[in-house]
Design a protein around this motif. Structure first.
Motif, PDB file in Angstrom:
ATOM      1  N   ASN A  46       0.320  -9.564   2.912  1.00 16.89           N
ATOM      2  CA  ASN A  46       0.362 -10.226   1.602  1.00 16.89           C
ATOM      3  C   ASN A  46      -0.896 -11.050   1.348  1.00 16.89           C
ATOM      4  O   ASN A  46      -1.440 -11.042   0.245  1.00 16.89           O
ATOM      5  N   ASP A  47      -1.359 -11.770   2.361  1.00 20.47           N
ATOM      6  CA  ASP A  47      -2.549 -12.605   2.187  1.00 20.47           C
ATOM      7  C   ASP A  47      -3.804 -11.771   1.957  1.00 20.47           C
ATOM      8  O   ASP A  47      -4.651 -12.124   1.145  1.00 20.47           O
ATOM      9  N   GLN A  48      -3.922 -10.659   2.658  1.00 22.46           N
ATOM     10  CA  GLN A  48      -5.138  -9.845   2.558  1.00 22.46           C
ATOM     11  C   GLN A  48      -5.148  -8.931   1.336  1.00 22.46           C
ATOM     12  O   GLN A  48      -6.183  -8.748   0.706  1.00 22.46           O
ATOM     13  N   TYR A  49      -3.987  -8.360   0.986  1.00 20.14           N
ATOM     14  CA  TYR A  49      -3.944  -7.349  -0.071  1.00 20.14           C
ATOM     15  C   TYR A  49      -3.184  -7.794  -1.312  1.00 20.14           C
ATOM     16  O   TYR A  49      -3.258  -7.126  -2.342  1.00 20.14           O
ATOM     17  N   GLY A  50      -2.419  -8.868  -1.221  1.00 22.66           N
ATOM     18  CA  GLY A  50      -1.641  -9.348  -2.350  1.00 22.66           C
ATOM     19  C   GLY A  50      -0.183  -8.934  -2.250  1.00 22.66           C
ATOM     20  O   GLY A  50       0.169  -7.990  -1.546  1.00 22.66           O
ATOM     21  N   HIS A  51       0.652  -9.644  -2.999  1.00 19.08           N
ATOM     22  CA  HIS A  51       2.097  -9.416  -2.920  1.00 19.08           C
ATOM     23  C   HIS A  51       2.518  -8.077  -3.518  1.00 19.08           C
ATOM     24  O   HIS A  51       3.483  -7.475  -3.050  1.00 19.08           O
ATOM     25  N   LEU A  52       1.819  -7.592  -4.521  1.00 22.32           N
ATOM     26  CA  LEU A  52       2.171  -6.279  -5.081  1.00 22.32           C
ATOM     27  C   LEU A  52       1.955  -5.178  -4.051  1.00 22.32           C
ATOM     28  O   LEU A  52       2.759  -4.250  -3.941  1.00 22.32           O
ATOM     29  N   GLU A  53       0.882  -5.283  -3.295  1.00 18.33           N
ATOM     30  CA  GLU A  53       0.625  -4.309  -2.233  1.00 18.33           C
ATOM     31  C   GLU A  53       1.649  -4.487  -1.103  1.00 18.33           C
ATOM     32  O   GLU A  53       2.114  -3.514  -0.522  1.00 18.33           O
ATOM     33  N   GLY A  54       1.990  -5.741  -0.802  1.00 18.20           N
ATOM     34  CA  GLY A  54       3.033  -6.003   0.185  1.00 18.20           C
ATOM     35  C   GLY A  54       4.351  -5.373  -0.228  1.00 18.20           C
ATOM     36  O   GLY A  54       5.085  -4.836   0.606  1.00 18.20           O
ATOM     37  N   ASP A  55       4.642  -5.405  -1.535  1.00 15.80           N
ATOM     38  CA  ASP A  55       5.862  -4.760  -2.038  1.00 15.80           C
ATOM     39  C   ASP A  55       5.840  -3.257  -1.782  1.00 15.80           C
ATOM     40  O   ASP A  55       6.871  -2.646  -1.486  1.00 15.80           O
ATOM     41  N   LEU A  56       4.663  -2.639  -1.883  1.00 22.86           N
ATOM     42  CA  LEU A  56       4.546  -1.203  -1.590  1.00 22.86           C
ATOM     43  C   LEU A  56       4.883  -0.917  -0.127  1.00 22.86           C
ATOM     44  O   LEU A  56       5.515   0.094   0.188  1.00 22.86           O
ATOM     45  N   VAL A  57       4.453  -1.804   0.757  1.00 25.19           N
ATOM     46  CA  VAL A  57       4.771  -1.658   2.180  1.00 25.19           C
ATOM     47  C   VAL A  57       6.282  -1.754   2.384  1.00 25.19           C
ATOM     48  O   VAL A  57       6.875  -0.944   3.111  1.00 25.19           O
ATOM     49  N   LEU A  58       6.920  -2.707   1.729  1.00 24.25           N
ATOM     50  CA  LEU A  58       8.378  -2.847   1.843  1.00 24.25           C
ATOM     51  C   LEU A  58       9.102  -1.608   1.332  1.00 24.25           C
ATOM     52  O   LEU A  58      10.070  -1.141   1.950  1.00 24.25           O
ATOM     53  N   LYS A  59       8.632  -1.056   0.210  1.00 28.18           N
ATOM     54  CA  LYS A  59       9.256   0.159  -0.348  1.00 28.18           C
ATOM     55  C   LYS A  59       9.106   1.341   0.601  1.00 28.18           C
ATOM     56  O   LYS A  59      10.044   2.105   0.817  1.00 28.18           O
ATOM     57  N   LYS A  60       7.921   1.505   1.168  1.00 30.92           N
ATOM     58  CA  LYS A  60       7.681   2.615   2.099  1.00 30.92           C
ATOM     59  C   LYS A  60       8.538   2.452   3.347  1.00 30.92           C
ATOM     60  O   LYS A  60       9.114   3.427   3.846  1.00 30.92           O
ATOM     61  N   LEU A  61       8.641   1.229   3.871  1.00 33.51           N
ATOM     62  CA  LEU A  61       9.493   1.016   5.033  1.00 33.51           C
ATOM     63  C   LEU A  61      10.944   1.356   4.695  1.00 33.51           C
ATOM     64  O   LEU A  61      11.646   1.974   5.506  1.00 33.51           O
ATOM     65  N   ALA A  62      11.395   0.995   3.504  1.00 30.19           N
ATOM     66  CA  ALA A  62      12.761   1.336   3.082  1.00 30.19           C
ATOM     67  C   ALA A  62      12.962   2.852   3.072  1.00 30.19           C
ATOM     68  O   ALA A  62      14.006   3.351   3.512  1.00 30.19           O
ATOM     69  N   GLU A  63      11.962   3.597   2.598  1.00 32.15           N
ATOM     70  CA  GLU A  63      12.048   5.067   2.610  1.00 32.15           C
ATOM     71  C   GLU A  63      12.160   5.595   4.035  1.00 32.15           C
ATOM     72  O   GLU A  63      12.953   6.494   4.312  1.00 32.15           O
ATOM     73  N   ILE A  64      11.357   5.047   4.937  1.00 28.97           N
ATOM     74  CA  ILE A  64      11.411   5.476   6.335  1.00 28.97           C
ATOM     75  C   ILE A  64      12.790   5.177   6.923  1.00 28.97           C
ATOM     76  O   ILE A  64      13.368   6.014   7.621  1.00 28.97           O
ATOM     77  N   LEU A  65      13.328   4.006   6.627  1.00 31.87           N
ATOM     78  CA  LEU A  65      14.660   3.654   7.120  1.00 31.87           C
ATOM     79  C   LEU A  65      15.707   4.643   6.613  1.00 31.87           C
ATOM     80  O   LEU A  65      16.557   5.100   7.380  1.00 31.87           O
ATOM     81  N   LYS A  66      15.659   4.963   5.334  1.00 36.65           N
ATOM     82  CA  LYS A  66      16.639   5.900   4.760  1.00 36.65           C
ATOM     83  C   LYS A  66      16.538   7.272   5.418  1.00 36.65           C
ATOM     84  O   LYS A  66      17.553   7.908   5.710  1.00 36.65           O
ATOM     85  N   MET A  67      15.321   7.734   5.660  1.00 31.39           N
ATOM     86  CA  MET A  67      15.126   9.069   6.234  1.00 31.39           C
ATOM     87  C   MET A  67      15.489   9.128   7.715  1.00 31.39           C
ATOM     88  O   MET A  67      15.873  10.178   8.211  1.00 31.39           O
TER      89      MET A  67
END
Length: 172
Positions: A46-67
């Motif tokens: 979040n500090d390096q890339y911003g919270h919007l980019e951090g949100d993308l990481v959270l979404k991708k992790l959620a996809e990995i969890l679902k799969m």
């Protein structure tokens, strides 16, 4: 009942499913495991890339969890970068294997940021415990998995720790 960012169960839904599992286990003798996982050094993302980019990481992790989980597993975002997986009828050995496989998938995944111009790797730490194995009293299961998560984080991150390791570290 659904986390708007990831589409996973939110903390209220997690609590509902957790209580449902507790009621079911009072009538049966099945194993029940829980994984609590946390993204390592997520604040730096979040500090390096911003919270919007951090949100993308959270979404991708959620996809990995679902799969990576079974259809009867209950996956939730409990807040921030903390997630949980309730593993119905899953013994401790299976839970550990599932958690470690998930950890490896995340470690080897690319997380795309900045409109595809940047990709990063992240790691996760996971704490697990199993009712009727490493945890005897169901009411302690979440706390025990959380303690195992903190052991994973405090002993180097990017690892899976079981509550049995927490007990061992206290007595050794």
């Amino acid at each position: 009942r659904t986390d708007p960012l990831t589409g996973l169960n939110n903390v209220r839904s997690f609590e509902f499913e957790f209580n449902k599992a507790k009621n079911k286990l009072e009538k049966s003798n099945e194993n029940f495991s829980i994984m609590i996982l946390d993204i390592d050094h997520f604040k730096q993302v979040n500090d390096q890339y911003g919270h919007l980019e951090g949100d993308l990481v959270l979404k991708k992790l959620a996809e990995i969890l679902k799969m990576s989980q079974n259809s009867n597993d209950i996956i939730s975002r409990n807040g921030g970068e903390e997630f949980s997986v309730l593993l119905n009828d899953c013994n401790h050995k299976e839970a550990y294997e599932k958690a470690n496989a998930l950890r490896k998938i995340v470690e080897n995944s690319f997380f795309i940021l900045q409109n595809g111009f940047k990709s990063i790797h992240i790691t996760i730490s996971i704490g697990i415990t199993t009712y009727n194995d490493t945890t005897i009293k169901f009411d302690n299961i979440y706390d025990h998995a959380d303690q195992a998560l903190y052991l994973a984080k405090n002993s180097g991150r990017n690892k899976v720790c079981s509550y049995s390791q927490v007990i061992d570290s206290v007595f050794n």
